[in-house]
Design a protein around this motif. Structure first.
Motif, PDB file in Angstrom:
ATOM      1  N   ARG A  14      -6.842 -32.406 -19.962  1.00 46.98           N
ATOM      2  CA  ARG A  14      -7.251 -32.119 -18.573  1.00 46.98           C
ATOM      3  C   ARG A  14      -6.030 -31.994 -17.662  1.00 46.98           C
ATOM      4  N   ASP A  18      -4.940 -28.799 -15.502  1.00 45.85           N
ATOM      5  CA  ASP A  18      -4.727 -28.936 -14.050  1.00 45.85           C
ATOM      6  C   ASP A  18      -3.369 -28.323 -13.678  1.00 45.85           C
ATOM      7  N   ASP A  79     -16.492 -27.402 -16.443  1.00 45.08           N
ATOM      8  CA  ASP A  79     -15.141 -27.700 -16.925  1.00 45.08           C
ATOM      9  C   ASP A  79     -14.756 -29.089 -16.414  1.00 45.08           C
ATOM     10  N   PHE A  80     -13.816 -29.746 -17.125  1.00 49.37           N
ATOM     11  CA  PHE A  80     -13.399 -31.055 -16.601  1.00 49.37           C
ATOM     12  C   PHE A  80     -12.131 -30.993 -15.759  1.00 49.37           C
ATOM     13  N   SER A  81     -11.514 -29.812 -15.657  1.00 47.74           N
ATOM     14  CA  SER A  81     -10.296 -29.689 -14.840  1.00 47.74           C
ATOM     15  C   SER A  81     -10.646 -29.179 -13.442  1.00 47.74           C
ATOM     16  N   GLU A  82     -10.462 -30.038 -12.448  1.00 48.07           N
ATOM     17  CA  GLU A  82     -10.813 -29.657 -11.081  1.00 48.07           C
ATOM     18  C   GLU A  82      -9.948 -28.492 -10.597  1.00 48.07           C
ATOM     19  N   LEU A  85     -11.351 -25.328 -11.931  1.00 49.33           N
ATOM     20  CA  LEU A  85     -12.597 -25.020 -11.229  1.00 49.33           C
ATOM     21  C   LEU A  85     -12.350 -24.482  -9.818  1.00 49.33           C
ATOM     22  N   GLU A  86     -11.306 -24.999  -9.163  1.00 47.64           N
ATOM     23  CA  GLU A  86     -10.982 -24.483  -7.813  1.00 47.64           C
ATOM     24  C   GLU A  86     -10.772 -22.975  -7.859  1.00 47.64           C
ATOM     25  N   TRP A  97     -20.684 -23.931 -10.233  1.00 49.03           N
ATOM     26  CA  TRP A  97     -19.542 -24.555 -10.926  1.00 49.03           C
ATOM     27  C   TRP A  97     -19.708 -26.072 -10.909  1.00 49.03           C
ATOM     28  N   GLN A  99     -18.167 -29.888 -12.416  1.00 45.07           N
ATOM     29  CA  GLN A  99     -17.158 -30.633 -13.164  1.00 45.07           C
ATOM     30  C   GLN A  99     -17.888 -31.548 -14.141  1.00 45.07           C
ATOM     31  N   ASP A 101     -18.003 -32.987 -18.705  1.00 42.65           N
ATOM     32  CA  ASP A 101     -17.384 -33.099 -20.021  1.00 42.65           C
ATOM     33  C   ASP A 101     -18.208 -32.321 -21.046  1.00 42.65           C
TER      34      ASP A 101
END
Ligand SMILES: C[S@@+](CC[C@H](N)C(=O)[O-])C[C@H]1O[C@@H](n2cnc3c(N)ncnc32)[C@H](O)[C@@H]1O
Length: 228
Positions: A14, A18, A79-82, A85-86, A97, A99, A101
């Motif tokens: 993650r 990021d 997705d688990f990566s903020e 996702l941004e 969208w 966040q 696992d």
């Protein structure tokens, strides 16, 4: 677990995504000469029919989820990566969208008609569990499509090694979070080949499993149907 072995703890995966979020799309285009867009469109069309409820797991910056939405799906991208996702949120408000696992999907059994994963399953700490989760959230008869990098055989193999094992990590060194581009070829080296991935899909509860490759065998698309 290190970048050199192509295996990282989920938290490290993650953090890595990021960090590379700002360059992820540019690197994709550069590494695939822009072909990645076509592969994602074909992946979405292979399993999504208009009106389908679709999960795009490991959706990253969102291109496959958006392809699924263009194919007519009502899509959730997870997705688990903020930071990834941004980027996805900035591209489309037609996709929801979330966040979360991929190994513990926050959805009821049988919630989706189709599921897609693009260049994601290779990063999962527990591949069998990730595939079982996709099977669980699909209704019986629902379809899964998995797009993933693979290793070509035959005449292309030496060129691929030069590019992917030599030049890509070098290119990555110039970028923020560049160790990701050492991890990338290493993770492909340890990932199951297409026959083995097909077997794992069957073991996870998918039938009618088929696969094809793109671009001389550097990328594979697996498709399967959730069995009752
Ligand atoms: C190589 S990117 C792929 C992004 C996108 N699907 C595409 O086609 O470009 C892999 C993504 O998987 C996500 N990921 C990896 N393991 C995950 C997990 N256990 N749960 C949710 N997301 C995960 C990462 O954060 C990253 O955004």
């Amino acid at each position: 677990m290190t970048v050199e072995t192509g295996r990282l703890e989920p938290d490290a995966v993650r953090t890595m995504f990021d960090r590379i979020a700002p360059v992820y799309d540019v690197m994709n285009r550069a590494m695939t000469a822009g072909l990645d867009r076509r592969w994602r469109a074909e992946t979405a069309r292979a399993v999504v029919s208009p009106g389908n409820r679709v999960l795009d797991s490991c959706s990253g910056t969102g291109d496959l989820a958006i392809a699924a939405q263009r194919a007519g799906g009502k899509v959730i991208g997870l997705d688990f990566s903020e930071r990834m996702l941004e980027r996805a949120r900035a591209k489309s408000d037609q996709v929801e969208w979330i966040q979360g696992d991929a190994l513990a999907l926050p959805f009821e059994d049988g919630s989706f008609d189709a599921a897609t994963v693009g260049f994601g399953v290779r990063n999962l700490d527990d591949l069998a569990r990730g595939l079982a989760e996709l099977r669980r959230v699909l209704r019986p008869g629902g379809r899964v499509a998995i797009l993933e990098i693979t290793r070509p055989r035959g005449v292309l193999a030496p060129f691929y090694r030069l590019w992917f094992d030599g030049l890509v990590p070098l290119l990555g060194k110039a970028l923020p979070g560049g160790s990701a581009y050492t991890y990338l070829p290493a993770s492909v080296r340890r990932f199951p080949g297409p026959e083995e991935l097909a077997e794992l899909l069957r073991a996870a509860g998918f039938g009618d499993v088929r696969w094809k490759t793109f671009a001389g065998g550097i990328v594979a698309l697996h498709i399967g149907m959730a069995v009752a």
